[in-house]
Write a protein that holds these residues in place. Structure first.
Motif, mmCIF file in Angstrom:
data_model
loop_
_atom_site.group_PDB
_atom_site.id
_atom_site.type_symbol
_atom_site.label_atom_id
_atom_site.label_comp_id
_atom_site.label_asym_id
_atom_site.label_seq_id
_atom_site.Cartn_x
_atom_site.Cartn_y
_atom_site.Cartn_z
ATOM 1 N N LYS A 1 7.559 -15.005 5.091
ATOM 2 C CA LYS A 1 7.027 -13.769 5.658
ATOM 3 C C LYS A 1 7.038 -13.937 7.169
ATOM 4 C CE LYS A 1 2.435 -15.554 4.420
ATOM 5 N NZ LYS A 1 1.148 -15.267 3.788
ATOM 6 N N CYS B 1 1.624 -11.558 -6.260
ATOM 7 C CA CYS B 1 1.429 -12.162 -4.940
ATOM 8 C C CYS B 1 0.888 -13.566 -5.206
ATOM 9 C CB CYS B 1 0.412 -11.365 -4.125
ATOM 10 S SG CYS B 1 -0.189 -12.300 -2.688
ATOM 11 N N HIS C 1 0.081 -16.093 -3.213
ATOM 12 C CA HIS C 1 -0.635 -16.885 -2.203
ATOM 13 C C HIS C 1 -1.932 -16.279 -1.687
ATOM 14 C CE1 HIS C 1 2.910 -19.374 -2.134
ATOM 15 N NE2 HIS C 1 3.668 -18.333 -1.799
ATOM 16 N N GLU C 2 -2.162 -14.996 -1.894
ATOM 17 C CA GLU C 2 -3.370 -14.384 -1.339
ATOM 18 C C GLU C 2 -4.187 -13.737 -2.450
ATOM 19 O OE1 GLU C 2 -4.294 -14.757 1.653
ATOM 20 O OE2 GLU C 2 -2.483 -15.277 2.760
ATOM 21 N N CYS D 1 -3.309 -10.499 4.445
ATOM 22 C CA CYS D 1 -2.175 -11.398 4.611
ATOM 23 C C CYS D 1 -1.643 -11.013 5.991
ATOM 24 C CB CYS D 1 -1.137 -11.152 3.521
ATOM 25 S SG CYS D 1 0.383 -12.117 3.715
ATOM 26 N N LEU E 1 0.588 -4.212 -4.907
ATOM 27 C CA LEU E 1 0.814 -5.664 -5.025
ATOM 28 C C LEU E 1 -0.029 -6.235 -6.161
ATOM 29 C CD1 LEU E 1 0.940 -6.726 -1.258
ATOM 30 C CD2 LEU E 1 2.813 -6.872 -2.908
ATOM 31 N N CYS F 1 7.261 -13.394 -1.151
ATOM 32 C CA CYS F 1 6.924 -13.011 0.220
ATOM 33 C C CYS F 1 8.125 -12.367 0.928
ATOM 34 C CB CYS F 1 6.417 -14.224 1.003
ATOM 35 S SG CYS F 1 4.869 -14.885 0.343
ATOM 36 N N CYS G 1 8.222 -8.899 -0.296
ATOM 37 C CA CYS G 1 7.013 -8.199 0.165
ATOM 38 C C CYS G 1 7.123 -7.842 1.649
ATOM 39 C CB CYS G 1 5.796 -9.093 -0.086
ATOM 40 S SG CYS G 1 4.241 -8.383 0.445
ATOM 41 N N ARG H 1 7.318 -4.189 3.204
ATOM 42 C CA ARG H 1 6.246 -3.747 4.123
ATOM 43 C C ARG H 1 6.830 -3.273 5.453
ATOM 44 N NH1 ARG H 1 2.422 -7.814 5.541
ATOM 45 N NH2 ARG H 1 3.006 -9.509 4.185
HETATM 46 S S1 SF4 Z 1 3.691 -11.739 1.965
HETATM 47 FE FE1 SF4 Z 1 3.038 -10.435 0.218
HETATM 48 S S2 SF4 Z 1 3.471 -11.702 -1.592
HETATM 49 FE FE2 SF4 Z 1 3.440 -13.106 0.168
HETATM 50 S S3 SF4 Z 1 1.330 -13.844 0.329
HETATM 51 FE FE3 SF4 Z 1 1.471 -12.027 1.654
HETATM 52 S S4 SF4 Z 1 0.826 -10.297 0.382
HETATM 53 FE FE4 SF4 Z 1 1.310 -12.020 -1.012
#
Ligand code: SF4
Length: 363
Positions: free
Chosen positions: A238, A260, A262-263, A282, A313, A337, A340, A344
């Protein structure tokens, strides 16, 4: 651990009853999650039997878990411009807290009544050393534990590092994390991160190293992907990493990217706050803005399922984010990511309030 019921207690009919379901807990253990407004509590524990009394209402929570950590992005300016940086930080970035903004944020964190630790990071927080010291002072005076993340650029020797760190040791921090890897070291002989770490250790400051390796590809037998190429190294794709480090890496079908990983978007235990006021679930994914809505109100009012980005998400990961908003995406991405962040960035003109700051997308 607890559930709220709609019934009333005998003799106190106006106060709703909350039934606390615990294997065993003492009343003192509960007090930190309760605030001052009265509520009747029925507590059944092995050690104390049945207790009915007035304790207080549950403190504000985001979803199920309590928000306990705030990471202050003191500045987005940095000495380096790392390829793996989530926030596109670098020497040309300007967003930096003023002392007054820092004071306001810390007051809002106090009012939230759930936070126990505040980190200072960036960007590179030591670029604004007096601000960092005063921020630490305010955080410690408010009773919070504190931590710092730095790349150690300022430690030109261990002796020099000791001078920078003594005032910080005196204020007291529980974590001093130094980013030390190939991305941060422009010159392989650069030992400043090592000097910073040694100086901290000499002063008895709890010290850790953050080391991210460049992406590597192996044929590890990961669960469910036996014999398929796996990307290692610890980089999350990301921010700048999604744009600079994904070329040539193995990809996965977009249909697989349904979570998702990681968060905790439903119940974050920690969020990042930048000088523009954005509260990051995030990096670049904002709960809202504390300069418009104070942090306690923002947290209490956060409904993840209604958030235009976090909601999709949660319902089905990055691919759901793209499909719910009708985006035309590629067939495959390196990981969740990567899809994502790409989705975004496409959605940014439609949701500038929630996809902020735009600089987190390299704009
Ligand atoms: S970039 Fe998106 S998928 Fe990756 S940790 Fe952040 S919110 Fe989650």
């Amino acid at each position: 651990m607890y559930s709220s019921e709609g019934s009333n207690l005998p003799g106190n009919p106006t106060v709703p009853l909350t039934a606390l379901q615990c294997s065993d807990v003492r009343l003192e253990t509960l007090r930190p999650i309760l605030s001052d407004e009265p509520i009747s509590v029925l507590l059944i524990t092995a050690s104390q039997g049945v207790h009915v009394g007035t304790l207080g209402v549950l403190r504000p929570q985001v979803g199920g878990d309590v928000l306990t950590g705030i990471h202050i992005l003191l500045t987005l300016k940095c000495t380096s411009e790392c390829d793996h940086c989530f926030l596109h930080c670098g020497p040309s970035r300007e967003a930096t807290f003023t002392l007054g903004q820092l004071r306001t944020l810390i007051r809002q964190i106090e009012e939230l009544e759930t936070v126990n630790i505040v980190y200072f990071e960036g960007g590179e927080p030591f670029l604004f050393y007096p601000l960092l010291l005063e921020g630490l002072h305010m955080v410690r005076a408010a009773g919070f534990e504190a931590g710092i993340v730095t790349n150690g650029y300022w430690a030109t020797s261990v002796e020099d590092g000791l001078h920078w760190l003594r005032p910080i040791r005196d204020l007291g921090i529980v974590d001093f994390s130094v980013s030390d890897d190939e991305f941060h070291r422009l010159d392989k002989n650069d030992r400043r991160a090592e000097f910073a770490r040694q100086a901290a250790q000499q002063l008895g400051i709890p010290t850790a190293t953050i080391c991210i390796e460049p992406p590597s590809v192996s044929l590890q037998a990961a669960e469910g992907r036996r014999g398929k190429p796996v990307v290692g190294g610890g980089v999350l794709f990301k921010g700048r990493a999604a744009e600079k480090l994904t070329a040539g890496l193995p990809v996965r079908p977009r249909e697989e990217l349904t979570t998702c990983p990681h968060e905790d978007l439903l119940s974050p235990e920690r969020v990042h706050v930048d000088a523009d006021g954005n509260v990051h679930l995030c990096q670049g994914l904002s709960m809202g803005n504390i300069w418009e809505t104070p942090l306690p109100d923002l947290v209490r009012g956060y409904d993840a399922q209604k958030h235009p980005i976090a909601g999709p998400l949660l319902r089905g990961g990055p691919i759901r984010l793209a499909t719910e908003h009708g985006l035309a995406m590629n067939d495959s991405y390196v990981d969740e990511c990567h899809l994502c962040y790409t989705a975004r960035k496409l959605l940014l003109p439609r949701f500038p309030r929630y996809l902020a700051p735009k600089e987190a997308y390299g704009l």
